[in-house]
Write a protein that holds these residues in place. Structure first.
Motif, mmCIF file in Angstrom:
data_model
loop_
_atom_site.group_PDB
_atom_site.id
_atom_site.type_symbol
_atom_site.label_atom_id
_atom_site.label_comp_id
_atom_site.label_asym_id
_atom_site.label_seq_id
_atom_site.Cartn_x
_atom_site.Cartn_y
_atom_site.Cartn_z
ATOM 1 N N LEU A 65 57.772 33.356 88.311
ATOM 2 C CA LEU A 65 58.818 32.751 89.138
ATOM 3 C C LEU A 65 59.029 33.521 90.440
ATOM 4 N N ILE A 66 58.957 34.840 90.367
ATOM 5 C CA ILE A 66 59.140 35.647 91.570
ATOM 6 C C ILE A 66 57.957 35.473 92.513
ATOM 7 N N ASN A 67 56.745 35.484 91.977
ATOM 8 C CA ASN A 67 55.560 35.314 92.828
ATOM 9 C C ASN A 67 55.562 33.985 93.563
ATOM 10 N N GLU A 68 56.101 32.959 92.929
ATOM 11 C CA GLU A 68 56.153 31.641 93.560
ATOM 12 C C GLU A 68 57.021 31.631 94.812
ATOM 13 N N GLN A 69 57.932 32.614 94.930
ATOM 14 C CA GLN A 69 58.895 32.585 96.028
ATOM 15 C C GLN A 69 58.774 33.758 97.000
ATOM 16 N N LEU A 70 58.002 34.772 96.640
ATOM 17 C CA LEU A 70 57.870 35.917 97.536
ATOM 18 C C LEU A 70 57.126 35.535 98.814
ATOM 19 N N PRO A 71 57.441 36.177 99.923
ATOM 20 C CA PRO A 71 56.618 35.991 101.128
ATOM 21 C C PRO A 71 55.211 36.512 100.872
ATOM 22 N N ASP A 72 54.263 36.064 101.683
ATOM 23 C CA ASP A 72 52.856 36.364 101.439
ATOM 24 C C ASP A 72 52.537 37.848 101.416
ATOM 25 N N GLU A 73 53.353 38.664 102.066
ATOM 26 C CA GLU A 73 53.023 40.088 102.146
ATOM 27 C C GLU A 73 53.372 40.874 100.881
ATOM 28 N N TYR A 74 53.972 40.206 99.893
ATOM 29 C CA TYR A 74 54.334 40.893 98.653
ATOM 30 C C TYR A 74 53.724 40.197 97.441
ATOM 31 N N CYS A 75 53.619 40.954 96.351
ATOM 32 C CA CYS A 75 53.054 40.425 95.114
ATOM 33 C C CYS A 75 53.803 41.027 93.933
ATOM 34 N N ALA A 76 54.134 40.197 92.947
ATOM 35 C CA ALA A 76 54.778 40.664 91.721
ATOM 36 C C ALA A 76 53.729 40.844 90.638
ATOM 37 N N ALA A 114 55.902 55.175 96.147
ATOM 38 C CA ALA A 114 56.240 54.856 97.537
ATOM 39 C C ALA A 114 55.875 53.421 97.898
ATOM 40 N N ASP A 115 54.968 52.817 97.132
ATOM 41 C CA ASP A 115 54.517 51.450 97.421
ATOM 42 C C ASP A 115 55.276 50.405 96.607
ATOM 43 N N VAL A 116 56.230 50.828 95.800
ATOM 44 C CA VAL A 116 56.972 49.904 94.937
ATOM 45 C C VAL A 116 58.319 49.586 95.571
ATOM 46 N N GLN A 117 58.537 48.306 95.875
ATOM 47 C CA GLN A 117 59.794 47.898 96.511
ATOM 48 C C GLN A 117 60.856 47.430 95.505
ATOM 49 N N LEU A 118 60.407 46.939 94.375
ATOM 50 C CA LEU A 118 61.325 46.377 93.376
ATOM 51 C C LEU A 118 60.760 46.623 91.991
ATOM 52 N N VAL A 119 61.634 47.024 91.071
ATOM 53 C CA VAL A 119 61.271 47.143 89.659
ATOM 54 C C VAL A 119 62.255 46.314 88.848
ATOM 55 N N ILE A 120 61.718 45.591 87.860
ATOM 56 C CA ILE A 120 62.556 44.834 86.931
ATOM 57 C C ILE A 120 62.202 45.263 85.517
ATOM 58 N N GLU A 121 63.218 45.622 84.743
ATOM 59 C CA GLU A 121 63.026 45.929 83.336
ATOM 60 C C GLU A 121 63.776 44.902 82.498
ATOM 61 N N VAL A 122 63.112 44.422 81.439
ATOM 62 C CA VAL A 122 63.712 43.485 80.495
ATOM 63 C C VAL A 122 64.128 44.280 79.265
ATOM 64 N N LEU A 123 65.410 44.296 78.974
ATOM 65 C CA LEU A 123 65.908 45.082 77.855
ATOM 66 C C LEU A 123 65.360 44.560 76.536
ATOM 67 N N SER A 124 65.040 45.481 75.640
ATOM 68 C CA SER A 124 64.623 45.110 74.300
ATOM 69 C C SER A 124 65.118 46.183 73.346
ATOM 70 N N GLU A 125 65.035 45.898 72.053
ATOM 71 C CA GLU A 125 65.490 46.861 71.060
ATOM 72 C C GLU A 125 64.715 48.167 71.222
ATOM 73 N N GLY A 126 65.433 49.240 71.351
ATOM 74 C CA GLY A 126 64.798 50.542 71.495
ATOM 75 C C GLY A 126 64.633 51.008 72.930
ATOM 76 N N THR A 127 64.859 50.113 73.932
ATOM 77 C CA THR A 127 64.671 50.522 75.327
ATOM 78 C C THR A 127 65.951 50.482 76.144
ATOM 79 N N ASP A 181 68.561 38.363 96.358
ATOM 80 C CA ASP A 181 68.070 38.736 97.678
ATOM 81 C C ASP A 181 67.104 39.896 97.537
ATOM 82 N N PHE A 182 65.921 39.727 98.102
ATOM 83 C CA PHE A 182 64.939 40.805 98.126
ATOM 84 C C PHE A 182 64.511 41.016 99.569
ATOM 85 N N GLY A 183 65.022 42.071 100.166
ATOM 86 C CA GLY A 183 64.662 42.401 101.534
ATOM 87 C C GLY A 183 64.914 41.286 102.526
ATOM 88 N N GLY A 184 66.003 40.550 102.329
ATOM 89 C CA GLY A 184 66.326 39.446 103.224
ATOM 90 C C GLY A 184 65.694 38.128 102.834
#
Length: 202
Positions: A65-76, A114-127, A181-184
């Motif tokens: 879902l994120i890749n479908e909407q990111l500008p071309d210069e970014y990749c999820a 330094a090359d990572v602009q966004l991190v997403i973690e999905v909570l699960s049992e134990g994390t 919002d991700f970087g505007g």
């Protein structure tokens, strides 16, 4: 980590090796362990079971879902190694991260923080504590601008944090249709679609 053609190394348990604080070279030489999720924290191996299918479905759908909407210069990307620090070595494998598309096109074995602009973690049992406390601090100290946490417990929700003066500031918790919002750049994520077979496009 990389695979080896040496049968002895393949048979070696990741939980038995090595018996000292890991360097990046040690990490690269570790045998593949597809049955485990392996990270390094301040030179120490952290080994956990692979996430359950429900969790895997959510992170795969989220990356799509994120890749479908990111500008071309970014990749999820999903479950890619990120070197948070080299000494002592900390390597995390976030559920989803966003990096420059030009860098991803070079097919690196792992990414530098330094090359990572966004991190997403999905909570699960134990994390939960790791994602909400330990990684929260690590990612902030490493300078990752955006950190989002998804909780799959009903109702599925997401908390978004952004780095402000070297600390993460809570930019709100959302459920249902999340307007982000991700970087505007505006992103719309149907959080309820993360655990269904087909996602709804915005």
């Amino acid at each position: 980590m990389t695979s080896s053609n040496c049968g002895e190394e393949k048979a070696m348990s990741v939980m038995e090796w090595p018996h000292h604080l890991l360097s990046l070279e040690d990490w690269i030489d570790l045998p593949e362990t597809p049955e485990y999720q392996v990270e390094a924290v301040e030179g120490v191996l952290v080994v956990a079971p692979r996430p359950m299918p429900f969790h895997q479905l959510a992170l795969t759908r989220l990356g799509y879902l994120i890749n479908e909407q990111l500008p071309d210069e970014y990749c999820a990307l999903s479950e890619v190694e990120a070197v948070i620090a080299e000494a002592p070595l900390t390597v995390r494998v976030p559920d989803v991260l966003v990096a420059p598309a030009a860098l991803v096109a070079t097919n690196p074995a792992r990414l530098d923080v330094a090359d990572v602009q966004l991190v997403i973690e999905v909570l699960s049992e134990g994390t939960r504590r790791t994602d909400q406390v330990t990684k929260f601090s690590e990612y902030a100290e490493a300078g990752i601008e955006h950190y989002w946490i998804v909780d799959l417990d009903p109702p599925i929700s997401m908390i978004t944090y952004r780095l402000v003066d070297e600390d993460y500031e809570n930019f709100g918790e959302q459920s249902g249709i999340a307007e982000l919002d991700f970087g505007g750049h505006a992103l719309t994520i149907d959080l309820n679609a993360l655990t269904t077979r087909r996602a709804q496009r915005p």
